[in-house]
Design a protein around this motif. Structure first.
Motif, short mmCIF file in Angstrom:
data_model
loop_
_atom_site.label_atom_id
_atom_site.label_comp_id
_atom_site.label_asym_id
_atom_site.label_seq_id
_atom_site.Cartn_x
_atom_site.Cartn_y
_atom_site.Cartn_z
N ARG A 1 0.82 -1.21 0.00
CA ARG A 1 0.00 0.00 0.00
C ARG A 1 0.85 1.26 0.00
NH1 ARG A 1 -5.42 -1.34 -0.95
NH2 ARG A 1 -5.44 -3.60 -0.63
N ARG A 2 2.18 1.11 0.01
CA ARG A 2 3.07 2.27 0.02
C ARG A 2 3.55 2.57 -1.39
NH1 ARG A 2 7.50 0.67 4.38
NH2 ARG A 2 8.36 2.68 3.75
N PRO A 3 3.77 3.86 -1.73
CA PRO A 3 4.20 4.20 -3.09
C PRO A 3 5.51 3.53 -3.50
CG PRO A 3 3.46 6.16 -1.93
CD PRO A 3 3.49 5.06 -0.91
N PHE B 1 14.00 -1.80 -0.16
CA PHE B 1 13.75 -0.69 -1.05
C PHE B 1 14.98 0.22 -1.11
CE2 PHE B 1 10.00 -2.08 1.17
CZ PHE B 1 9.06 -2.25 0.15
N PRO B 2 15.12 1.03 -2.14
CA PRO B 2 16.18 2.03 -2.15
C PRO B 2 16.01 2.98 -0.96
CG PRO B 2 15.21 1.79 -4.33
CD PRO B 2 14.33 1.03 -3.38
N ILE B 3 17.12 3.49 -0.45
CA ILE B 3 17.09 4.39 0.71
C ILE B 3 17.60 5.77 0.31
CG2 ILE B 3 17.97 4.80 3.04
CD1 ILE B 3 18.24 1.82 3.41
N GLU B 4 16.80 6.78 0.61
CA GLU B 4 17.23 8.15 0.35
C GLU B 4 18.38 8.55 1.28
OE1 GLU B 4 14.05 11.18 -0.61
OE2 GLU B 4 12.87 9.73 0.53
N HIS B 5 19.18 9.48 0.82
CA HIS B 5 20.21 10.04 1.69
C HIS B 5 19.55 10.75 2.86
CE1 HIS B 5 23.46 12.77 3.00
NE2 HIS B 5 24.26 11.81 2.55
N ARG B 6 20.24 10.76 3.99
CA ARG B 6 19.64 11.35 5.19
C ARG B 6 19.32 12.84 5.03
NH1 ARG B 6 25.03 10.43 6.11
NH2 ARG B 6 26.33 12.26 6.52
N ASP B 7 20.00 13.53 4.12
CA ASP B 7 19.75 14.96 3.93
C ASP B 7 18.76 15.24 2.80
OD1 ASP B 7 21.55 15.59 5.98
OD2 ASP B 7 23.26 15.63 4.61
N ALA B 8 18.20 14.21 2.22
CA ALA B 8 17.26 14.42 1.11
C ALA B 8 15.99 15.09 1.62
CB ALA B 8 16.91 13.09 0.47
N PRO B 9 15.39 15.95 0.81
CA PRO B 9 14.14 16.59 1.23
C PRO B 9 13.02 15.57 1.32
CG PRO B 9 14.64 17.13 -1.05
CD PRO B 9 15.85 16.42 -0.51
N THR C 1 20.81 8.42 -3.62
CA THR C 1 19.96 7.33 -3.13
C THR C 1 20.73 6.02 -3.19
OG1 THR C 1 17.90 8.41 -3.82
CG2 THR C 1 17.84 6.02 -3.58
N LEU C 2 20.65 5.25 -2.11
CA LEU C 2 21.33 3.95 -2.06
C LEU C 2 20.43 2.90 -2.70
CD1 LEU C 2 23.97 2.71 -0.88
CD2 LEU C 2 22.60 2.03 1.10
N PRO C 3 20.87 2.28 -3.79
CA PRO C 3 20.02 1.28 -4.45
C PRO C 3 19.78 0.06 -3.57
CG PRO C 3 21.84 1.99 -5.87
CD PRO C 3 22.12 2.52 -4.50
N LEU D 1 8.57 9.01 -6.06
CA LEU D 1 9.47 7.88 -6.18
C LEU D 1 10.47 8.05 -7.32
CD1 LEU D 1 10.35 5.06 -5.27
CD2 LEU D 1 8.57 4.11 -6.74
N GLN D 2 10.02 8.50 -8.47
CA GLN D 2 10.92 8.64 -9.61
C GLN D 2 12.06 9.59 -9.31
OE1 GLN D 2 11.03 6.69 -12.29
NE2 GLN D 2 9.37 5.60 -11.24
N GLU D 3 11.78 10.65 -8.58
CA GLU D 3 12.83 11.60 -8.20
C GLU D 3 13.81 10.97 -7.22
OE1 GLU D 3 13.18 16.06 -6.18
OE2 GLU D 3 11.32 15.43 -7.20
N ILE D 4 13.28 10.17 -6.30
CA ILE D 4 14.15 9.47 -5.35
C ILE D 4 15.08 8.52 -6.08
CG2 ILE D 4 14.16 7.76 -3.49
CD1 ILE D 4 11.48 8.99 -2.56
N LEU D 5 14.53 7.76 -7.04
CA LEU D 5 15.34 6.79 -7.76
C LEU D 5 16.37 7.45 -8.67
CD1 LEU D 5 12.56 4.21 -8.76
CD2 LEU D 5 14.16 4.12 -6.83
N ALA D 6 16.07 8.64 -9.16
CA ALA D 6 16.99 9.34 -10.05
C ALA D 6 18.12 10.05 -9.30
CB ALA D 6 16.22 10.35 -10.90
#
Length: 207
Positions: free
Chosen positions: A16-18, A142-150, A164-166, A155-160
């Motif tokens: 149920r999560r994006p 799942f991929p993990i955003e950097h701790r300083d990411a807004p 982001t740690l794959p 999702l597409q922006e996170i993956l690009a």
């Protein structure tokens, strides 16, 4: 029986999560089911663990109805189902007492997420004296955003984002951290070998 399979958080909440679109193993329910079948055949205990976040209004809030096993998974007769509110499967449940009462000395870990609930459960199990087998390809993450990411990015922006740690690197780091310290790393084929396709006259007779 001195071994237990811990099936951790293979639940509808995650779907149920994006970020489910970026999950490392979309077929995680089938992978877990394969391990469950092998555990039952070996006479091992199967313990089902679900994660709940009551009152949050999100997919892990039991009131929304998603804190349930994914389709294709179901506890067998006598298989315990525990609900936790911590990352690891021990702190907020009676798992340790359950395993002790059954004479369990070894646990096999699978489920969601590789580096969170699965890894923390493996670490704590090792500290409590259990032999731990971590079935990496029967976990998902799942991929993990950097701790300083807004926060709040699509999702597409996170993956690009190169920061982001794959997911494959997340999984590899978990294996590096656990191996030789907290767990033996195993594959699905190690514990539940896939049956070879039939050949010869028997195969020709099928259908």
């Amino acid at each position: 029986m001195n071994r237990a399979l811990l099936v951790i958080d293979v639940q509808e909440s995650f779907r149920r999560r994006p970020n489910w679109a970026a999950v490392s193993a979309p077929d995680i329910a089938g992978r877990a089911a394969r391990l469950v079948a092998a555990a039952r055949a070996a006479g091992d205990l199967v313990v089902w663990v679900l994660h709940a976040e009551p009152g949050t209004g999100g997919p892990f809030d039991p009131d929304l109805g998603h804190v349930r096993l994914m389709d294709g998974l179901a506890p067998g007769v006598g298989e315990p189902v525990l609900t936790k509110t911590s990352r690891n499967a021990f702190t907020t449940t009676g798992l340790a007492q359950l395993l002790t009462s059954r004479g369990i000395g070894e646990v096999v870990v699978c489920g969601i997420q590789t580096e969170q609930c699965c890894e923390t459960t493996a670490r704590l199990a090792a500290d409590l004296g259990y032999r731990v087998t971590f079935v990496t390809d029967a976990t998902a993450t799942f991929p993990i955003e950097h701790r300083d990411a807004p926060p709040g990015r699509p999702l597409q922006e996170i993956l690009a984002d190169p920061a982001t740690l794959p997911a494959d690197q997340v999984i590899a780091r978990t294996e590096y951290a656990l191996a030789g310290r907290f767990a033996t790393i195993a594959s699905l084929d190690d514990l539940a070998p896939a049956q070879a396709p039939a050949t010869g006259p028997e195969a020709a007779a099928v259908g």
